[in-house]
Motif scaffolding. Structure first.
Motif, short mmCIF file in Angstrom:
data_model
loop_
_atom_site.label_atom_id
_atom_site.label_comp_id
_atom_site.label_asym_id
_atom_site.label_seq_id
_atom_site.Cartn_x
_atom_site.Cartn_y
_atom_site.Cartn_z
N GLY A 54 0.81 -1.21 0.00
CA GLY A 54 0.00 0.00 0.00
C GLY A 54 0.84 1.26 0.00
N LEU A 55 1.94 1.24 0.74
CA LEU A 55 2.83 2.40 0.78
C LEU A 55 3.54 2.62 -0.55
CD1 LEU A 55 4.39 1.93 4.35
CD2 LEU A 55 2.83 3.75 3.62
N ASN A 56 3.79 1.53 -1.26
CA ASN A 56 4.53 1.62 -2.53
C ASN A 56 3.61 1.74 -3.74
OD1 ASN A 56 6.96 1.41 -1.17
ND2 ASN A 56 7.05 -0.84 -1.38
N CYS A 57 2.30 1.80 -3.50
CA CYS A 57 1.35 1.89 -4.62
C CYS A 57 1.58 3.17 -5.41
CB CYS A 57 -0.08 1.87 -4.06
SG CYS A 57 -1.36 2.00 -5.33
N LYS A 58 1.57 3.05 -6.73
CA LYS A 58 1.77 4.22 -7.58
C LYS A 58 0.61 5.20 -7.42
CE LYS A 58 4.35 1.68 -11.13
NZ LYS A 58 4.35 1.25 -12.56
N GLU A 59 0.91 6.47 -7.58
CA GLU A 59 -0.10 7.51 -7.39
C GLU A 59 -1.33 7.28 -8.26
OE1 GLU A 59 -1.39 10.91 -5.41
OE2 GLU A 59 0.53 9.89 -5.13
N ALA A 60 -1.10 6.86 -9.49
CA ALA A 60 -2.22 6.67 -10.42
C ALA A 60 -3.12 5.49 -10.03
CB ALA A 60 -1.69 6.45 -11.83
N ASP A 61 -2.58 4.57 -9.22
CA ASP A 61 -3.33 3.37 -8.84
C ASP A 61 -3.97 3.47 -7.47
OD1 ASP A 61 -2.62 2.16 -11.24
OD2 ASP A 61 -0.77 1.32 -10.40
N LEU A 62 -3.85 4.62 -6.83
CA LEU A 62 -4.42 4.78 -5.49
C LEU A 62 -5.95 4.74 -5.57
CD1 LEU A 62 -2.22 7.67 -4.02
CD2 LEU A 62 -2.13 5.24 -3.43
N PRO A 63 -6.59 4.03 -4.65
CA PRO A 63 -8.06 3.97 -4.66
C PRO A 63 -8.66 5.28 -4.15
CG PRO A 63 -7.24 2.82 -2.74
CD PRO A 63 -6.02 3.24 -3.54
N ARG A 64 -9.83 5.57 -4.63
CA ARG A 64 -10.52 6.76 -4.16
C ARG A 64 -11.99 6.40 -3.93
NH1 ARG A 64 -6.82 10.75 -4.98
NH2 ARG A 64 -5.21 10.24 -6.52
N THR A 65 -12.53 6.94 -2.88
CA THR A 65 -13.92 6.61 -2.55
C THR A 65 -14.85 7.21 -3.57
OG1 THR A 65 -14.02 8.53 -1.10
CG2 THR A 65 -13.52 6.43 -0.07
N GLU A 66 -15.92 6.47 -3.89
CA GLU A 66 -16.92 6.96 -4.82
C GLU A 66 -17.95 7.79 -4.07
OE1 GLU A 66 -18.61 3.64 -6.74
OE2 GLU A 66 -16.73 2.96 -7.65
N ARG A 67 -18.44 8.80 -4.73
CA ARG A 67 -19.50 9.62 -4.18
C ARG A 67 -19.14 10.19 -2.83
NH1 ARG A 67 -24.96 6.14 -5.67
NH2 ARG A 67 -24.80 6.40 -7.90
N SER A 68 -17.93 10.69 -2.66
CA SER A 68 -17.57 11.35 -1.41
C SER A 68 -18.35 12.65 -1.32
CB SER A 68 -16.07 11.65 -1.39
OG SER A 68 -15.74 12.62 -2.36
N GLY A 69 -18.46 13.19 -0.10
CA GLY A 69 -19.22 14.43 0.10
C GLY A 69 -18.65 15.56 -0.71
N GLN A 70 -17.30 15.59 -0.91
CA GLN A 70 -16.71 16.69 -1.67
C GLN A 70 -17.07 16.58 -3.14
OE1 GLN A 70 -13.14 15.23 -0.30
NE2 GLN A 70 -13.03 16.58 1.46
N LYS A 71 -17.23 15.37 -3.65
CA LYS A 71 -17.50 15.21 -5.07
C LYS A 71 -18.98 15.45 -5.40
CE LYS A 71 -13.88 11.94 -6.43
NZ LYS A 71 -13.63 10.61 -6.97
N LEU A 72 -19.86 15.06 -4.46
CA LEU A 72 -21.27 15.06 -4.79
C LEU A 72 -21.90 16.45 -4.90
CD1 LEU A 72 -23.05 12.09 -3.03
CD2 LEU A 72 -22.83 12.58 -5.44
N GLN A 73 -21.48 17.40 -4.09
CA GLN A 73 -22.07 18.74 -4.14
C GLN A 73 -23.60 18.65 -4.02
OE1 GLN A 73 -20.11 21.47 -4.14
NE2 GLN A 73 -18.37 20.10 -4.14
N VAL A 74 -24.05 18.00 -2.97
CA VAL A 74 -25.47 17.78 -2.77
C VAL A 74 -26.17 19.10 -2.43
CG1 VAL A 74 -27.21 16.62 -1.36
CG2 VAL A 74 -25.10 15.42 -1.98
N ASN A 75 -27.28 19.34 -3.10
CA ASN A 75 -28.16 20.46 -2.75
C ASN A 75 -29.07 19.99 -1.62
OD1 ASN A 75 -30.35 22.25 -2.56
ND2 ASN A 75 -30.17 22.84 -4.71
N PRO A 76 -28.82 20.37 -0.37
CA PRO A 76 -29.58 19.81 0.75
C PRO A 76 -31.07 20.11 0.69
CG PRO A 76 -28.23 21.68 1.47
CD PRO A 76 -27.81 21.35 0.07
N ALA A 77 -31.43 21.30 0.18
CA ALA A 77 -32.86 21.64 0.09
C ALA A 77 -33.56 20.73 -0.92
CB ALA A 77 -33.01 23.10 -0.31
N LEU A 78 -32.90 20.48 -2.06
CA LEU A 78 -33.49 19.60 -3.06
C LEU A 78 -33.56 18.17 -2.54
CD1 LEU A 78 -34.59 19.05 -5.85
CD2 LEU A 78 -32.23 18.96 -6.73
N ALA A 79 -32.53 17.74 -1.82
CA ALA A 79 -32.54 16.39 -1.24
C ALA A 79 -33.72 16.23 -0.28
CB ALA A 79 -31.22 16.12 -0.53
#
Length: 385
Positions: free
Chosen positions: A286-311
């Motif tokens: 895991g420490l030696n994993c290449k930057e391009a192969d690092l996993p990233r969480t799907e639908r994180s709060g930063q990515k979603l940009q949820v409109n709370p009123a619409l939700a």
């Protein structure tokens, strides 16, 4: 009470069952000490009003083959009826690569028919048949022989009551023109992929608050090692190491056995031998994993940009729509999908198939400003804009 202990007797019962439109099925199993479930009993019942059309099949008897049962499962002319089928079917899929088809899950059907979220079997039986199920044998050791009369009666009741439950729900679905809704849900249970756990994907089930890609890379490697180790040796994941220990290791990043020995949460057996070596290799990978192969969480709060009123508006719409048709809200759209829709995502189950009929079409109209929500008496209704 018929208890089947030979292949010939099982074949006779299954051949008779194939003359009927459906057969009810249940299993008893153990999983506390193994990765894969250990099948201990199979219960079957053909249509009827008493126990005479039901049987118990003892798979622990030496020399008994379940192949006649699997032939019945493959018969497309007989509906196989389960309640909360997933764990039962996983056993047959893992053991023999067989998934009963066509399939009917009364838990799913009950949610479509307005019985609430994942209603328990005993509750469903009580509401539909007005009978009470004796639960005293529910948590007994089903691998021990001989089975007691109480165990046998409890096990057989699971499939004899299920006949009336199935007939009631099937009629209600037909009358409401909702049978195709349940059929869509059965596609998930009929897919072999539903029961296949790939070690490389095991990290996605580990809950952690840290979304740092490097941390997640270590989590991914540790989870893959644990899953593979547990599958290969048929032991529970928790016997290798638990999730809290996994997260601790990913955070502390031990480099050697000395570092590993300072873990607070790791089991003593995991600090040495093959497990310890696997942990250290996983951390290093895991420490030696290449930057391009690092996993990233799907639908994180930063990515979603949820409109709370619409939700929130979508939640009100969902409750109004499902209340009108009498369907469990969570079956139509869990909270995560409502947030996704409010953030502009459209590739979600709530916008597909029968869910689109019930909720998705109006959800999109609401997002597009084509309808609004208004109070009408004690109800919430949608009105064109």
């Amino acid at each position: 009470m018929l208890t089947i202990t030979t292949t010939d007797a099982l074949a006779d019962f299954c051949n008779e069952a194939r003359k009927h439109p459906y057969v009810t099925v249940d299993t008893e199993f153990l999983r506390e000490r193994t990765y894969y479930s250990k099948l201990c009993l199979v219960q079957l019942a053909m249509p009827g009003k008493d126990d005479s059309n039901g049987c118990l099949v003892d798979p622990l008897v030496e020399g008994l083959s379940l192949e006649p049962l699997y032939d019945l499962f493959r018969d497309e002319n007989v509906v196989k009826v389960f309640h909360a089928a997933r764990q039962d079917i996983e056993i047959f899929q893992v053991d023999a690569g067989v998934i009963p088809t066509p399939l009917f899950d009364t838990q799913v059907a009950s949610m479509v028919c307005g019985f609430g979220e994942q209603v328990g079997y005993d509750t469903l039986v009580r509401k539909i048949t007005k009978e009470e199920i004796d639960k005293s044998s529910r948590f007994t050791d089903w691998s021990r022989r001989p089975l007691s009369d109480a165990q046998k009666s409890y096990a057989l009741a699971d499939v004899t009551h299920l006949r009336q439950v199935y007939e009631f729900l099937a009629k209600k679905l037909k009358d409401a023109n909702r049978a195709h809704w349940v059929a869509e849900e059965m596609k998930i249970l009929n897919s072999p992929e539903t029961y296949t756990v790939k070690p490389a994907d095991a990290w996605k089930r580990v809950k952690t608050r840290n979304n740092n890609p490097r941390f997640l890379a270590i989590v991914r490697e540790l989870a893959e090692f644990r899953e593979d180790y547990a599958q290969t040796r048929n032991i529970p994941r928790s016997r290798v190491f638990k999730d809290d220990a996994l997260a601790e290791i990913a955070a502390t990043k031990p480099k050697d056995h000395s570092d590993l020995g300072r873990s607070r949460l790791l089991l003593r057996e995991a600090r040495k031998g093959d497990i310890a070596e696997g942990i250290l290799k996983s951390v290093k990978a895991g420490l030696n994993c290449k930057e391009a192969d690092l996993p990233r969480t799907e639908r994180s709060g930063q990515k979603l940009q949820v409109n709370p009123a619409l939700a929130d508006l979508l939640r009100v719409l969902l409750k109004a729509k499902t209340g009108t048709v009498g369907v469990a809200s969570k079956l139509v759209a869990p909270a995560s999908e409502l947030d996704a829709i409010a953030a502009g995502e459209r590739d979600v189950n709530a916008l597909k198939g029968w869910r689109f009929e019930v909720f998705g079409e109006d959800a999109l109209k609401l997002c597009n400003g084509e309808i609004a929500l208004a109070a009408k008496g004690s109800n919430v209704v949608s009105v064109p804009v």
